[in-house]
Structures are given as C-alpha cells and as structure tokens.
Scaffold this active site. Structure first.
Site, PDB file in Angstrom:
ATOM      1  N   CYS A  25      70.915  43.521 -65.285  1.00  0.00           N
ATOM      2  CA  CYS A  25      69.442  43.172 -64.645  1.00  0.00           C
ATOM      3  C   CYS A  25      69.099  41.585 -64.743  1.00  0.00           C
ATOM      4  O   CYS A  25      69.622  40.896 -65.524  1.00  0.00           O
ATOM      5  CB  CYS A  25      68.383  43.798 -65.666  1.00  0.00           C
ATOM      6  SG  CYS A  25      68.103  45.464 -65.665  1.00  0.00           S
ATOM      7  N   GLN A 101      72.630  51.020 -58.764  1.00  0.00           N
ATOM      8  CA  GLN A 101      72.149  52.114 -59.960  1.00  0.00           C
ATOM      9  C   GLN A 101      70.764  52.582 -59.812  1.00  0.00           C
ATOM     10  O   GLN A 101      69.888  51.356 -59.714  1.00  0.00           O
ATOM     11  CB  GLN A 101      72.334  50.949 -61.311  1.00  0.00           C
ATOM     12  CG  GLN A 101      72.050  52.026 -62.618  1.00  0.00           C
ATOM     13  CD  GLN A 101      72.314  51.125 -63.835  1.00  0.00           C
ATOM     14  OE1 GLN A 101      71.283  50.575 -64.201  1.00  0.00           O
ATOM     15  NE2 GLN A 101      73.366  51.104 -64.516  1.00  0.00           N
ATOM     16  N   TYR A 185      66.295  54.517 -71.438  1.00  0.00           N
ATOM     17  CA  TYR A 185      65.608  54.624 -70.465  1.00  0.00           C
ATOM     18  C   TYR A 185      65.449  56.192 -69.890  1.00  0.00           C
ATOM     19  O   TYR A 185      65.620  57.011 -70.875  1.00  0.00           O
ATOM     20  CB  TYR A 185      66.020  53.992 -69.059  1.00  0.00           C
ATOM     21  CG  TYR A 185      66.259  52.519 -69.434  1.00  0.00           C
ATOM     22  CD1 TYR A 185      64.994  51.787 -69.826  1.00  0.00           C
ATOM     23  CD2 TYR A 185      67.283  51.800 -69.316  1.00  0.00           C
ATOM     24  CE1 TYR A 185      65.094  50.442 -70.178  1.00  0.00           C
ATOM     25  CE2 TYR A 185      67.457  50.603 -69.512  1.00  0.00           C
ATOM     26  CZ  TYR A 185      66.302  49.891 -69.886  1.00  0.00           C
ATOM     27  OH  TYR A 185      66.481  48.149 -70.358  1.00  0.00           O
ATOM     28  N   ARG A 232      75.561  57.116 -65.539  1.00  0.00           N
ATOM     29  CA  ARG A 232      75.882  56.141 -66.786  1.00  0.00           C
ATOM     30  C   ARG A 232      75.390  56.858 -68.077  1.00  0.00           C
ATOM     31  O   ARG A 232      74.108  57.145 -67.840  1.00  0.00           O
ATOM     32  CB  ARG A 232      75.266  54.673 -66.500  1.00  0.00           C
ATOM     33  CG  ARG A 232      75.396  53.986 -67.647  1.00  0.00           C
ATOM     34  CD  ARG A 232      75.236  52.494 -67.531  1.00  0.00           C
ATOM     35  NE  ARG A 232      76.318  51.719 -67.676  1.00  0.00           N
ATOM     36  CZ  ARG A 232      76.479  50.335 -68.050  1.00  0.00           C
ATOM     37  NH1 ARG A 232      75.360  49.763 -67.916  1.00  0.00           N
ATOM     38  NH2 ARG A 232      77.745  49.860 -68.417  1.00  0.00           N
ATOM     39  N   LEU A 303      82.339  44.169 -74.319  1.00  0.00           N
ATOM     40  CA  LEU A 303      83.025  43.247 -74.766  1.00  0.00           C
ATOM     41  C   LEU A 303      84.473  43.232 -74.307  1.00  0.00           C
ATOM     42  O   LEU A 303      85.422  43.060 -75.263  1.00  0.00           O
ATOM     43  CB  LEU A 303      82.931  42.980 -76.404  1.00  0.00           C
ATOM     44  CG  LEU A 303      81.477  42.577 -76.712  1.00  0.00           C
ATOM     45  CD1 LEU A 303      81.434  42.579 -78.218  1.00  0.00           C
ATOM     46  CD2 LEU A 303      81.070  41.272 -76.289  1.00  0.00           C
ATOM     47  N   ARG A 326      79.457  40.495 -69.082  1.00  0.00           N
ATOM     48  CA  ARG A 326      79.401  39.116 -69.325  1.00  0.00           C
ATOM     49  C   ARG A 326      80.342  38.220 -69.162  1.00  0.00           C
ATOM     50  O   ARG A 326      80.282  36.934 -68.648  1.00  0.00           O
ATOM     51  CB  ARG A 326      78.954  39.125 -70.958  1.00  0.00           C
ATOM     52  CG  ARG A 326      77.648  39.610 -71.281  1.00  0.00           C
ATOM     53  CD  ARG A 326      77.344  39.468 -72.928  1.00  0.00           C
ATOM     54  NE  ARG A 326      76.233  39.932 -73.080  1.00  0.00           N
ATOM     55  CZ  ARG A 326      75.525  41.379 -73.249  1.00  0.00           C
ATOM     56  NH1 ARG A 326      76.254  42.277 -73.021  1.00  0.00           N
ATOM     57  NH2 ARG A 326      74.254  41.490 -73.511  1.00  0.00           N
TER      58      ARG A 326
END
Length: 364
Positions: A25, A101, A185, A232, A303, A326
């Site tokens: 997002c 998505q 969600y 997902r 990660l 990330r």
C-alpha cells in the site's frame, strides 16, 4: 539455471521468473478518488524494469467503503480502470506480468493514512471524510470505529463488487487478479473464528466461515477471462483457537475447486496485540505447509532479503515463488542483482542499464 529464474506457467500465463513483487500500500491518491497516479506508474514500473517476474498492485478497493484509507486506489469505476491500464501497459512492455490485488478492508477500513496525517491513527471520522465500516459482526478492531454487521443483502453486494472489479481489471489488462483474504481485512474477518462469531450460514463451522470467500472466488473466476486468479491468505492469527495453517490448507483446496489458480501465503492481522516471532523467512514454513497439505502452488513472503535465501526457498520446494517487498523498496532491481549473484543467464536486463552490471567492477 537457478530455480529462482526458471519460468512458471499458470493457465495461459508464463511468468519469466519466480521473483515477484507483492502488493504494498502506498496511500498516495491525494485526490481521494481512488484513481492511480503518476506515483503508481513509476513505483510499480520500476520493478518491471528491475527484472521482477510479476508485479502486483497495492490493495485496490472494490468499492469506496472497502478502502483502508481515503488515499487508497480503487477499481470500482471505469475512470480508475482506465488509469490502471496505463500502468499495466508499462509493466508488460518491460516483460513482467501485471497483477492487481482486489480488496475490501471491512472493519479495518476508513482509517487515517499512516503518513501525512499529522500522526493521527485509528478511524477517520465521518466529518473528516471517513465512512461507516462493515464487518461480520459489530465487534470493532481495537481502537477503530464500530462497524455495521453485514446482512445477507450486504454480503451479496460485496460479492457483486468483487465480480465487477474483476471485469474492470481484465479490461485494464491485468493478467493476475489476487483476492485479498489476509491481514485482517474483510474476507479474513469472516474466516477467523476469533473475529467471526456469527450464528447464521456465514459463521460457526469452517464451511460457513469460508462461504463468503468461496463465493468471491467463484465470482472473480467467472469474470476473469483468461487471467490467473490468486488468493492471499494469512495462514495464522498467531493466537490460540484462531485461524491456522490447517484451516488455510483446507480452504485453499476448496478455493482451488472454486477456480483459484495459486496462493500467496502471509500471516497475521486479524487481531491486535499478538506476538509475531520475526526472523528471516519466518513465514516460509507456513507456505510450505499449505503447499504440501493442499497440493496447490504457493508463493512465500516475509523478510526474504537476499538471493541465496530466495533461491533456497524455491529450489527446496518450500514455495513455487517468492514475493520480495521491503527489499524491493530498498533495491527495485533486486531480481537483476539476484540473477548476477546466482549466475543466471537472463535476457531482460534493460539496454539502458547494461553499463552498470552486477556486481559492480572494482574500477566502476
């Protein structure tokens, strides 16, 4: 060829490698109208230039009330779909597959954006442009506004909104449509026994809690044309008696029967205050478990930060692909760097960047 750089074919779509970009997002629609902007074009386009096999848009709301914040993208109007088409064309022109998505935030909707809101958190007041949220019950997420419990007519509207969003996404050119049933969600809210305490046909048993998701999967599949359908999941709530990997595997099998082609496995988000044991690749075992138990294709996330680690995940059969979030923000060209580090011969390094190969020569 390293496993990470072998193509993967799903339905009629061949994805050039197994290094993918997950939905992240951006909270960058300053006009608050859900229309993606130049930011989204450049943000997502850089990953295609950087060698990713698949680039998935941020969580894109299927209705105005489905947005996490008022700065989220949407695909409930033709104007939004037209703006997305420009992004899709750029991604595809650089050899990557374009995914979107599709999401509905449910009781976690109508929040302040995490940046640019003067440090304010929680629900955005209606007086400031917020809206009434919905959920499986009137139980609120900690610190958020009380949602309205969805009745059967409201549930039907949610399914119809996902179907309409799928049609628009196909028109925009997306070849992957990912249904967001993770991170606390709306669809995850219905799945989790810690959140969904309904006593009707949408609550109680696993079959009932999965009913909304399976209706959405079927509706999206019916409107997806040749596009690939992902789901997902959060594979655990990280809490006793919550949603877990066993339930995830069972529902993944059901979702596959309903038309889903592939699964993206994350964790958490349904309830606050849980301890998540963060470590490199901490969510990979959940992906591996769902893959083995359900017999479905999965991608792992969490990660994953270096080439050798990503290669081991795919080569070992823990997952069919990895989603780099990330680390891709830190280095949008992570796939090109990983290819060089693993000795993969690829033919999609942009000519404009060939003067700066990985690894950098000592005299560069």
């Amino acid at each position: 060829m390293p496993a990470l750089f072998t193509p993967l074919t799903l339905r009629n779509l061949t994805i050039r490698n197994r290094v993918w970009i997950p939905a992240m997002c951006q909270y960058s629609v300053e006009a608050r109208d859900g229309v993606p902007t130049d930011w989204h074009l450049v943000h997502l386009g850089q990953f295609a230039i950087g060698g990713a096999g698949l680039v998935i848009s941020e969580a894109t709301a299927v209705s105005p009330e489905g947005r996490i914040s008022d700065r989220d993208t949407g695909i409930w109007t033709d104007e939004q779909a037209d703006a997305w088409a420009r992004v899709v064309r750029f991604i595809q022109s650089h050899g990557a597959a374009a995914g979107i998505q599709l999401g509905h935030a449910g009781r976690k909707a109508s929040t302040f954006a995490p940046w640019g809101s003067d440090g304010r958190r929680g629900s955005l007041p209606i007086a400031d442009g917020g809206w009434e949220t919905v959920g499986p019950t009137t139980d609120a997420f900690d610190g958020f506004a009380v949602p309205r419990e969805l009745d059967e007519a409201g549930i039907d509207r949610v399914v119809a909104d996902f179907a309409a969003a799928a049609r628009r996404a196909v028109t925009a050119g997306f070849s992957v449509l990912e249904i967001h049933a993770a991170h606390g969600y709306l669809l995850h809210q219905f799945l989790s026994p810690l959140v969904n305490t309904r006593t009707d046909s949408y609550g109680g048993s696993l079959e009932n809690r999965a009913r909304l998701l399976l209706r959405v999967v079927q509706a999206v599949r019916e409107n997806a044309g040749n596009s690939v359908v992902f789901v997902r999941f959060s594979a655990t709530d990280w809490a006793p008696d919550g949603w877990d990997e066993g339930q995830t595997a069972t529902v993944a099998r059901w979702a596959a029967d309903a038309g889903a082609d592939f699964f993206d496995i994350s964790t958490g988000g349904a309830i606050p205050g849980v301890e998540i044991p963060l470590s490199p690749g901490y969510q990979v075992p959940f992906a591996a478990s769902v893959r083995a138990a359900a017999g479905v294709g999965v991608a792992a996330v969490g990660l994953i930060t270096d080439a050798a680690q990503a290669e081991e995940i795919v080569a070992s059969g823990s997952a069919d692909a990895v989603l780099i979030g990330r680390e891709a923000l830190r280095d949008p060209h992570f796939p090109l760097r990983a290819a060089a580090e693993l000795g993969a011969r690829i033919d999609y390094v942009p000519g404009q960047y060939e003067r700066a190969p990985y690894p950098a020569p000592a005299n560069s």
